[in-house]
Design a protein around this motif. Structure first.
Motif, PDB file in Angstrom:
ATOM      1  N   ALA A 188       0.846  -1.197   0.000  1.00  0.00           N
ATOM      2  CA  ALA A 188       0.000   0.000   0.000  1.00  0.00           C
ATOM      3  C   ALA A 188       0.881   1.246   0.000  1.00  0.00           C
ATOM      4  O   ALA A 188       1.934   1.280   0.641  1.00  0.00           O
ATOM      5  CB  ALA A 188      -0.905   0.004   1.226  1.00  0.00           C
ATOM      6  N   LEU A 189       0.440   2.276  -0.705  1.00  0.00           N
ATOM      7  CA  LEU A 189       1.166   3.545  -0.790  1.00  0.00           C
ATOM      8  C   LEU A 189       0.325   4.654  -0.165  1.00  0.00           C
ATOM      9  O   LEU A 189      -0.871   4.780  -0.460  1.00  0.00           O
ATOM     10  CB  LEU A 189       1.464   3.885  -2.248  1.00  0.00           C
ATOM     11  CG  LEU A 189       2.161   5.235  -2.502  1.00  0.00           C
ATOM     12  CD1 LEU A 189       3.581   5.221  -1.948  1.00  0.00           C
ATOM     13  CD2 LEU A 189       2.164   5.566  -3.991  1.00  0.00           C
ATOM     14  N   LEU A 190       0.947   5.483   0.682  1.00  0.00           N
ATOM     15  CA  LEU A 190       0.305   6.650   1.280  1.00  0.00           C
ATOM     16  C   LEU A 190       1.225   7.846   1.119  1.00  0.00           C
ATOM     17  O   LEU A 190       2.443   7.699   0.939  1.00  0.00           O
ATOM     18  CB  LEU A 190      -0.002   6.413   2.754  1.00  0.00           C
ATOM     19  CG  LEU A 190      -0.938   5.240   3.081  1.00  0.00           C
ATOM     20  CD1 LEU A 190      -0.137   4.003   3.458  1.00  0.00           C
ATOM     21  CD2 LEU A 190      -1.896   5.591   4.213  1.00  0.00           C
ATOM     22  N   SER A 191       0.649   9.052   1.199  1.00  0.00           N
ATOM     23  CA  SER A 191       1.449  10.268   1.098  1.00  0.00           C
ATOM     24  C   SER A 191       1.028  11.256   2.173  1.00  0.00           C
ATOM     25  O   SER A 191      -0.093  11.205   2.711  1.00  0.00           O
ATOM     26  CB  SER A 191       1.299  10.902  -0.288  1.00  0.00           C
ATOM     27  OG  SER A 191      -0.025  11.346  -0.503  1.00  0.00           O
ATOM     28  N   SER A 192       1.941  12.200   2.475  1.00  0.00           N
ATOM     29  CA  SER A 192       1.684  13.182   3.524  1.00  0.00           C
ATOM     30  C   SER A 192       2.544  14.415   3.295  1.00  0.00           C
ATOM     31  O   SER A 192       3.628  14.334   2.713  1.00  0.00           O
ATOM     32  CB  SER A 192       2.002  12.583   4.903  1.00  0.00           C
ATOM     33  OG  SER A 192       1.889  13.548   5.928  1.00  0.00           O
ATOM     34  N   LYS A 193       2.083  15.530   3.762  1.00  0.00           N
ATOM     35  CA  LYS A 193       2.875  16.761   3.728  1.00  0.00           C
ATOM     36  C   LYS A 193       3.486  17.090   5.085  1.00  0.00           C
ATOM     37  O   LYS A 193       4.337  17.972   5.188  1.00  0.00           O
ATOM     38  CB  LYS A 193       2.005  17.935   3.264  1.00  0.00           C
ATOM     39  CG  LYS A 193       1.612  17.867   1.795  1.00  0.00           C
ATOM     40  CD  LYS A 193       2.831  17.971   0.879  1.00  0.00           C
ATOM     41  CE  LYS A 193       2.426  18.026  -0.592  1.00  0.00           C
ATOM     42  NZ  LYS A 193       3.615  18.102  -1.487  1.00  0.00           N
ATOM     43  N   ASN A 194       3.042  16.387   6.138  1.00  0.00           N
ATOM     44  CA  ASN A 194       3.486  16.784   7.482  1.00  0.00           C
ATOM     45  C   ASN A 194       3.825  15.621   8.411  1.00  0.00           C
ATOM     46  O   ASN A 194       4.082  15.824   9.595  1.00  0.00           O
ATOM     47  CB  ASN A 194       2.416  17.648   8.140  1.00  0.00           C
ATOM     48  CG  ASN A 194       1.077  16.925   8.252  1.00  0.00           C
ATOM     49  OD1 ASN A 194       0.970  15.717   8.025  1.00  0.00           O
ATOM     50  ND2 ASN A 194       0.043  17.681   8.606  1.00  0.00           N
ATOM     51  N   LEU A 195       3.798  14.387   7.915  1.00  0.00           N
ATOM     52  CA  LEU A 195       4.130  13.174   8.665  1.00  0.00           C
ATOM     53  C   LEU A 195       3.043  12.738   9.651  1.00  0.00           C
ATOM     54  O   LEU A 195       3.185  11.693  10.288  1.00  0.00           O
ATOM     55  CB  LEU A 195       5.468  13.310   9.418  1.00  0.00           C
ATOM     56  CG  LEU A 195       6.716  13.342   8.539  1.00  0.00           C
ATOM     57  CD1 LEU A 195       7.955  13.670   9.385  1.00  0.00           C
ATOM     58  CD2 LEU A 195       6.927  11.999   7.838  1.00  0.00           C
ATOM     59  N   THR A 196       1.972  13.500   9.773  1.00  0.00           N
ATOM     60  CA  THR A 196       0.899  13.090  10.691  1.00  0.00           C
ATOM     61  C   THR A 196      -0.431  12.851   9.979  1.00  0.00           C
ATOM     62  O   THR A 196      -1.242  12.049  10.454  1.00  0.00           O
ATOM     63  CB  THR A 196       0.693  14.134  11.802  1.00  0.00           C
ATOM     64  OG1 THR A 196       0.453  15.413  11.205  1.00  0.00           O
ATOM     65  CG2 THR A 196       1.914  14.218  12.702  1.00  0.00           C
ATOM     66  N   ASP A 197      -0.669  13.541   8.876  1.00  0.00           N
ATOM     67  CA  ASP A 197      -1.912  13.364   8.121  1.00  0.00           C
ATOM     68  C   ASP A 197      -1.583  12.631   6.830  1.00  0.00           C
ATOM     69  O   ASP A 197      -0.890  13.175   5.961  1.00  0.00           O
ATOM     70  CB  ASP A 197      -2.553  14.718   7.814  1.00  0.00           C
ATOM     71  CG  ASP A 197      -2.888  15.499   9.067  1.00  0.00           C
ATOM     72  OD1 ASP A 197      -3.629  14.963   9.909  1.00  0.00           O
ATOM     73  OD2 ASP A 197      -2.381  16.623   9.213  1.00  0.00           O
TER      74      ASP A 197
END
Length: 482
Positions: A188-197
């Motif tokens: 699975a791949l996820l992305s974030s701009k702030n490491l929490t969301d």
């Protein structure tokens, strides 16, 4: 630190002190490999070069030589030779991790270390819940837990674990080992701009796509990184059937090579290749250091593989890490070589000789020892077979383009083997450490890793050839650092 956390730490340290003497009496205790102080060690976690030190965390069960509610043990080093045993990093003290702080990774951001890991929860009937959790540290030693930051996407079963996080083009990415609802392995791949969301982006690999579309029922311990002009995905798939010389262990570890399209969040890749051809290699994890090297540790074992039959269990410890390795991309293949810093383990006992064998099996004066490094180069074998036997419990053979590693099973004493094809054999680089062997063939083209348990009365190393074989051999004694 909560009362539960403090209590678990105290209990773990008490267990170390209680069994320290019997652990250290084990003749199979290793000299220069990372081991648990007591209990069971498995996956490497959070491998990172941070503030001038290499940090390696590991799955640890201090209370028995079996699996259970895992802690994160922690060691650090500046040179891969001298190691410091750090404070326990994570304990399974919160509701979202009560059955174990499972595997994960580390990343530096704004001078802090962020570790992501899987919180494992089971109910009385064995039903599983998993949470991808975050803890943050100012110094890489003491961590503040921030709890779950990723919920389980509806596309997967609760076999969803082992987050690996990296930063690329001002975006953070996470890959997680997963199992689809159709019981197929996936990443699975996820992305974030702030490491929490975190935003779920879909399957990066497997789960019905590409050459990994129907490739086992679960992918564990994914790792994703650029190397040269390519992007490498490492996974540990479960549920593969043996195929000739391939996939001979219960579970495998390997990689695919391709290119990551960051705009469309897709990854086109080639066929799966095993990273290691031996008996004992699983859950590898990499990091990049400040020299630009891609470095790797792996667990020197495989899950669900006769663990309680290891003789070290009688001494209340089980398993270890591989030596650290550097990865290089050569054409369309990953090569592995021992990190150069390991030359500092050399502790005298140097011996060098040019050797020619003629239809014989013999010992070579000076080539012996239980914790040694061997280099064989300029190997010339035009016909027949070449063999090397180590302490009467392991044997390497090269014949007709096939390299074979044999060992005496620690379960019943029968001889078992692992194999690979080679166009030719021109060099061997071998690390032997009381009860482990790591063999790097042809400057890292192929690698075999294994535990073995030789008799105390069989310290010899022999070399043999059915016809004529010539080579240059070097040997060093290696320090005891653990």
């Amino acid at each position: 630190m909560t009362n539960t956390d403090s209590h678990l730490r105290i209990k773990a340290y008490e267990e170390v002190e209680k069994h320290k003497e019997i652990v250290n009496q084990d003749p199979y205790r290793l000299h220069y490999h990372i081991m648990p102080p007591v209990g069971l060690l498995n996956d490497p976690n959070g491998f990172i070069h941070y503030k001038g030190k290499y940090h390696l965390f590991y799955q640890w069960m201090p209370f028995k030589t079996g699996h259970g509610a895992k802690f994160w043990g922690h060691v650090s080093t500046e040179d891969f030779v001298h190691w410091t045993e750090e404070e326990i990093a994570l304990t399974p003290s919160e509701w979202y991790e009560k059955n174990g702080c499972y595997s994960g990774s580390a990343i530096e951001h704004n001078g802090k270390m962020y570790v992501f890991y899987t919180g494992n929860v089971k109910d009385e009937k064995g039903n599983r819940e998993t949470y991808q959790c975050l803890a943050v540290s100012e110094d890489g030693v003491y961590f503040e837990k921030l709890g779950p930051v990723v919920t389980l996407p509806q596309e997967y079963t609760p076999h969803f674990r082992d987050p690996k996080v990296w930063e690329q083009d001002d975006t953070f990415y996470m890959v997680v080992g997963a199992q689809t609802l159709e019981k197929k392995g996936a990443v699975a791949l996820l992305s974030s701009k702030n490491l929490t969301d975190w935003k779920y982006e879909g399957d990066l690999a497997g789960g019905g796509k590409g050459s990994l579309s129907d490739f086992g029922y679960m992918f564990e311990c994914p790792d994703f990184f650029p190397l040269g002009e390519k992007d490498i995905l490492i996974i540990s798939p479960q549920g593969l059937c043996a195929d000739g010389m391939k996939y001979r262990n219960v579970y495998q570890s390997g990689y695919v090579i391709g290119k990551f399209d960051r705009k469309n969040k897709t990854y086109e890749h080639g066929q799966f290749e095993e990273l290691d051809r031996g008996f004992d290699f699983y859950a590898p994890q990499t990091t990049e250091d400040d020299q630009g090297r891609r470095l790797l540790f792996a667990w020197m074992s495989v899950p669900d593989q006769n663990e309680q039959d290891h003789p070290t269990v009688d001494y209340r410890w089980l398993h270890n890490m591989t030596i650290p390795r550097e990865l290089m991309l050569v054409g369309e293949k990953l090569y592995q070589v021992p990190v150069k810093e390991l030359e500092e383990l050399r502790n005298g006992g140097y011996y060098s000789q040019e050797m020619t064998l003629n239809n014989e099996i013999t010992e070579i004066e000076g080539i012996n020892g239980k914790a040694i490094e061997l280099k064989m180069k300029d190997i010339l074998l035009q016909q027949g077979w070449f063999e090397m036997s180590i302490h009467g419990a392991a044997r390497m053979v090269f014949s007709n383009g096939v390299f074979t590693l044999e060992r005496k099973s620690y379960v019943d004493g029968t001889v078992e083997n692992r194999q690979c094809l080679l166009d030719r054999l021109h060099s061997l680089h071998i690390y032997i450490d009381t009860s482990s062997i790591e063999i790097f063939i042809n400057e890292g083209e192929e690698v075999f890793t294994t535990r073995f348990y030789p008799s105390k009365s069989e310290p010899s190393i022999t070399f043999g050839a059915s016809k004529t074989c010539s080579f240059t051999i070097e040997k060093w004694d290696l320090k005891k650092v653990f």
